[in-house]
Design a protein around this motif. Structure first.
Motif, PDB file in Angstrom:
ATOM      1  N   SER A   2       0.842  -1.198   0.000  1.00 13.88           N
ATOM      2  CA  SER A   2       0.000   0.000   0.000  1.00 13.88           C
ATOM      3  C   SER A   2       0.878   1.249   0.000  1.00 13.88           C
ATOM      4  O   SER A   2       1.975   1.247   0.557  1.00 13.88           O
ATOM      5  CB  SER A   2      -0.911  -0.001   1.225  1.00 13.88           C
ATOM      6  OG  SER A   2      -0.144  -0.076   2.414  1.00 13.88           O
ATOM      7  N   TYR A   3       0.387   2.298  -0.643  1.00 11.34           N
ATOM      8  CA  TYR A   3       1.196   3.506  -0.765  1.00 11.34           C
ATOM      9  C   TYR A   3       0.337   4.763  -0.707  1.00 11.34           C
ATOM     10  O   TYR A   3      -0.859   4.748  -0.947  1.00 11.34           O
ATOM     11  CB  TYR A   3       1.999   3.477  -2.072  1.00 11.34           C
ATOM     12  CG  TYR A   3       1.178   3.588  -3.332  1.00 11.34           C
ATOM     13  CD1 TYR A   3       0.969   4.840  -3.944  1.00 11.34           C
ATOM     14  CD2 TYR A   3       0.601   2.465  -3.925  1.00 11.34           C
ATOM     15  CE1 TYR A   3       0.217   4.954  -5.105  1.00 11.34           C
ATOM     16  CE2 TYR A   3      -0.150   2.573  -5.085  1.00 11.34           C
ATOM     17  CZ  TYR A   3      -0.341   3.818  -5.667  1.00 11.34           C
ATOM     18  OH  TYR A   3      -1.095   3.936  -6.810  1.00 11.34           O
ATOM     19  N   LYS A   4       1.027   5.869  -0.412  1.00  9.96           N
ATOM     20  CA  LYS A   4       0.399   7.191  -0.365  1.00  9.96           C
ATOM     21  C   LYS A   4       1.369   8.193  -0.981  1.00  9.96           C
ATOM     22  O   LYS A   4       2.578   8.101  -0.779  1.00  9.96           O
ATOM     23  CB  LYS A   4       0.098   7.574   1.090  1.00  9.96           C
ATOM     24  CG  LYS A   4      -0.548   8.954   1.268  1.00  9.96           C
ATOM     25  CD  LYS A   4      -0.539   9.382   2.735  1.00  9.96           C
ATOM     26  CE  LYS A   4      -1.502   8.571   3.582  1.00  9.96           C
ATOM     27  NZ  LYS A   4      -1.566   9.098   4.983  1.00  9.96           N
ATOM     28  N   HIS A  22      -5.101   7.611  -3.335  1.00 10.15           N
ATOM     29  CA  HIS A  22      -3.665   7.482  -3.027  1.00 10.15           C
ATOM     30  C   HIS A  22      -2.991   8.832  -2.775  1.00 10.15           C
ATOM     31  O   HIS A  22      -1.834   8.864  -2.354  1.00 10.15           O
ATOM     32  CB  HIS A  22      -2.942   6.783  -4.184  1.00 10.15           C
ATOM     33  CG  HIS A  22      -3.258   5.327  -4.302  1.00 10.15           C
ATOM     34  ND1 HIS A  22      -2.908   4.413  -3.337  1.00 10.15           N
ATOM     35  CD2 HIS A  22      -3.903   4.634  -5.280  1.00 10.15           C
ATOM     36  CE1 HIS A  22      -3.317   3.207  -3.718  1.00 10.15           C
ATOM     37  NE2 HIS A  22      -3.918   3.313  -4.880  1.00 10.15           N
ATOM     38  N   GLU A  77      -0.623   2.977   5.239  1.00 13.84           N
ATOM     39  CA  GLU A  77       0.206   2.796   4.037  1.00 13.84           C
ATOM     40  C   GLU A  77       1.660   2.545   4.425  1.00 13.84           C
ATOM     41  O   GLU A  77       2.215   3.240   5.259  1.00 13.84           O
ATOM     42  CB  GLU A  77       0.126   4.037   3.138  1.00 13.84           C
ATOM     43  CG  GLU A  77      -1.237   4.307   2.544  1.00 13.84           C
ATOM     44  CD  GLU A  77      -2.126   5.136   3.460  1.00 13.84           C
ATOM     45  OE1 GLU A  77      -3.275   5.402   3.068  1.00 13.84           O
ATOM     46  OE2 GLU A  77      -1.666   5.510   4.562  1.00 13.84           O
ATOM     47  N   ASN A  79       4.320   2.549   2.178  1.00 18.09           N
ATOM     48  CA  ASN A  79       5.198   3.419   1.404  1.00 18.09           C
ATOM     49  C   ASN A  79       4.577   4.797   1.269  1.00 18.09           C
ATOM     50  O   ASN A  79       3.452   4.929   0.771  1.00 18.09           O
ATOM     51  CB  ASN A  79       5.449   2.845   0.001  1.00 18.09           C
ATOM     52  CG  ASN A  79       6.262   1.562   0.031  1.00 18.09           C
ATOM     53  OD1 ASN A  79       6.895   1.231   1.043  1.00 18.09           O
ATOM     54  ND2 ASN A  79       6.253   0.827  -1.063  1.00 18.09           N
ATOM     55  N   TYR A  81       5.373   8.658  -0.237  1.00 12.80           N
ATOM     56  CA  TYR A  81       6.236   9.502  -1.062  1.00 12.80           C
ATOM     57  C   TYR A  81       5.738  10.940  -0.964  1.00 12.80           C
ATOM     58  O   TYR A  81       4.539  11.193  -0.995  1.00 12.80           O
ATOM     59  CB  TYR A  81       6.193   9.059  -2.526  1.00 12.80           C
ATOM     60  CG  TYR A  81       6.496   7.601  -2.740  1.00 12.80           C
ATOM     61  CD1 TYR A  81       7.805   7.160  -2.919  1.00 12.80           C
ATOM     62  CD2 TYR A  81       5.471   6.653  -2.778  1.00 12.80           C
ATOM     63  CE1 TYR A  81       8.089   5.820  -3.130  1.00 12.80           C
ATOM     64  CE2 TYR A  81       5.739   5.304  -2.982  1.00 12.80           C
ATOM     65  CZ  TYR A  81       7.049   4.893  -3.154  1.00 12.80           C
ATOM     66  OH  TYR A  81       7.322   3.565  -3.360  1.00 12.80           O
ATOM     67  N   LYS A 112       7.331   1.700   8.250  1.00 15.01           N
ATOM     68  CA  LYS A 112       6.858   2.583   7.176  1.00 15.01           C
ATOM     69  C   LYS A 112       8.056   3.177   6.459  1.00 15.01           C
ATOM     70  O   LYS A 112       9.063   3.508   7.086  1.00 15.01           O
ATOM     71  CB  LYS A 112       5.981   3.707   7.755  1.00 15.01           C
ATOM     72  CG  LYS A 112       5.240   4.532   6.670  1.00 15.01           C
ATOM     73  CD  LYS A 112       4.519   5.731   7.256  1.00 15.01           C
ATOM     74  CE  LYS A 112       3.306   5.372   8.071  1.00 15.01           C
ATOM     75  NZ  LYS A 112       2.092   5.238   7.247  1.00 15.01           N
ATOM     76  N   GLN A 134       3.137   7.082  -9.037  1.00 15.41           N
ATOM     77  CA  GLN A 134       2.017   6.139  -9.087  1.00 15.41           C
ATOM     78  C   GLN A 134       2.242   5.060 -10.144  1.00 15.41           C
ATOM     79  O   GLN A 134       1.978   3.877  -9.900  1.00 15.41           O
ATOM     80  CB  GLN A 134       0.706   6.874  -9.369  1.00 15.41           C
ATOM     81  CG  GLN A 134      -0.523   5.952  -9.308  1.00 15.41           C
ATOM     82  CD  GLN A 134      -1.832   6.698  -9.436  1.00 15.41           C
ATOM     83  OE1 GLN A 134      -1.908   7.735 -10.090  1.00 15.41           O
ATOM     84  NE2 GLN A 134      -2.863   6.185  -8.793  1.00 15.41           N
ATOM     85  N   GLU A 137       4.669   2.532  -8.701  1.00 17.54           N
ATOM     86  CA  GLU A 137       4.041   1.699  -7.660  1.00 17.54           C
ATOM     87  C   GLU A 137       3.094   0.677  -8.286  1.00 17.54           C
ATOM     88  O   GLU A 137       3.106  -0.491  -7.917  1.00 17.54           O
ATOM     89  CB  GLU A 137       3.282   2.586  -6.668  1.00 17.54           C
ATOM     90  CG  GLU A 137       4.101   3.052  -5.483  1.00 17.54           C
ATOM     91  CD  GLU A 137       4.323   1.943  -4.439  1.00 17.54           C
ATOM     92  OE1 GLU A 137       3.629   0.909  -4.504  1.00 17.54           O
ATOM     93  OE2 GLU A 137       5.208   2.116  -3.577  1.00 17.54           O
ATOM     94  N   PHE A 143      10.227  -0.067  -3.129  1.00 15.55           N
ATOM     95  CA  PHE A 143      10.342   1.311  -2.668  1.00 15.55           C
ATOM     96  C   PHE A 143      11.627   1.971  -3.186  1.00 15.55           C
ATOM     97  O   PHE A 143      11.588   3.078  -3.737  1.00 15.55           O
ATOM     98  CB  PHE A 143      10.299   1.341  -1.135  1.00 15.55           C
ATOM     99  CG  PHE A 143      10.323   2.721  -0.534  1.00 15.55           C
ATOM    100  CD1 PHE A 143       9.218   3.548  -0.588  1.00 15.55           C
ATOM    101  CD2 PHE A 143      11.470   3.188   0.108  1.00 15.55           C
ATOM    102  CE1 PHE A 143       9.234   4.820  -0.025  1.00 15.55           C
ATOM    103  CE2 PHE A 143      11.504   4.462   0.682  1.00 15.55           C
ATOM    104  CZ  PHE A 143      10.382   5.276   0.608  1.00 15.55           C
TER     105      PHE A 143
END
Length: 281
Positions: A2-4, A22, A77, A79, A81, A112, A134, A137, A143
């Motif tokens: 999961s990422y943000k 996201h 999340e 990851n 960025y 994290k 995005q 990802e 990462f």
């Protein structure tokens, strides 16, 4: 994984980015005399530009606090960025780094990953960097691989702009490295760009806005390799027809993967001023 993706509010978010879940925008703030503006979904561009026009004073901007970034880092999340406007133009990047430090001081045992990118750009330059993150990802990159890919992308990105007036940039010290530029009665419009370090430079100049826009299009095409592989973005401050004209000129001059047009949010509206056009690719 999961990422943000956290973008300070100088970077415009597309409708797709806003809907994706996201993306998080961290607001800068602005003041025109006693009129205080938070650069979020409440920003009223028409009212802001009206107040700027009527005020004898230069509008001011304030970068987000480290605590505001800290709040944006919360969540499940793994990851995270961050894309900030150029560290050479704002304290936003430094605030994001301090927010990251605060997060790990308060969450020593939490797993994290957080990375802060200096866009070395602003506005839609940040938007395109966020799109690249995005893409990486969604392609399943690790990462560290995302960071490497995006760093390469930032190295190859260029930003260009033509403004009706440089007064706000000059009065707020963003043009401190440039020689005094005399335009005024001659109606000379400079074509500006970002240096590799993220400061502002002059690329060319022309008499009148239309000729300056044509010069900017030439600069874009001359400095962009493999246009067919690149997404280009245009942001405009209250001048959609002008942005559409620039898009048409670009399409006639070269073939791009896609061309996006976005309206400037608050901070970009402050510095682009009424009628300004920005390109990133």
């Amino acid at each position: 994984m999961s990422y943000k993706i956290v973008v300070d509010s100088c970077g415009e978010l597309t409708l797709e980015q806003k809907k994706s879940g996201h993306f998080v925008s961290v607001a800068l703030e602005m003041d025109v005399d006693d009129y205080h503006v938070v650069d979020d979904e409440t920003f009223d561009q028409a009212e802001f530009l009206r107040r700027v026009k009527e005020s004898p004073n230069c509008p001011k901007s304030t970068c987000p606090s480290p605590e505001r970034y800290l709040a944006a880092f919360q969540g499940e999340e793994e990851n995270v960025y961050v894309v900030t406007l150029s560290a050479r133009l704002s304290g936003s990047h430094n605030s994001a780094e301090l927010g990251k430090k605060l997060y790990f001081e308060e969450n020593k045992n939490k797993k994290k990953n957080i990375h802060v990118f200096d866009s070395r750009s602003a506005s839609i330059g940040q938007t395109l960097i966020a799109i690249k993150i995005q893409e990486c990802e969604e392609a399943g990159l690790e990462f560290t691989q995302v960071i490497e890919e995006v760093d390469r992308y930032i190295e190859g990105q260029n930003t260009f702009f033509v403004l009706e007036t440089l007064d706000t940039l000059r009065k707020n010290g963003r043009l401190s490295n440039l020689k005094a530029f005399v335009a005024g009665a001659l109606n000379i419009k400079p074509v500006m760009g970002a240096t590799p370090e993220g400061t502002i430079c002059q690329l060319a100049q022309a008499r009148g806005m239309n000729k300056a826009l044509e010069k900017m299009v030439q600069e874009v095409v001359n400095k962009t390799e493999r246009c067919k592989e690149r997404i280009l973005a245009i942001s405009h401050c209250n001048c959609l027809k002008r942005a559409e004209l620039v898009k048409e000129k670009l399409e006639n001059a070269a073939k791009f993967k896609d061309i996006l047009i976005l309206d400037t949010a608050g901070i970009s509206s402050l510095y682009a001023s009424d009628g300004g056009v920005i390109i990133a690719v």
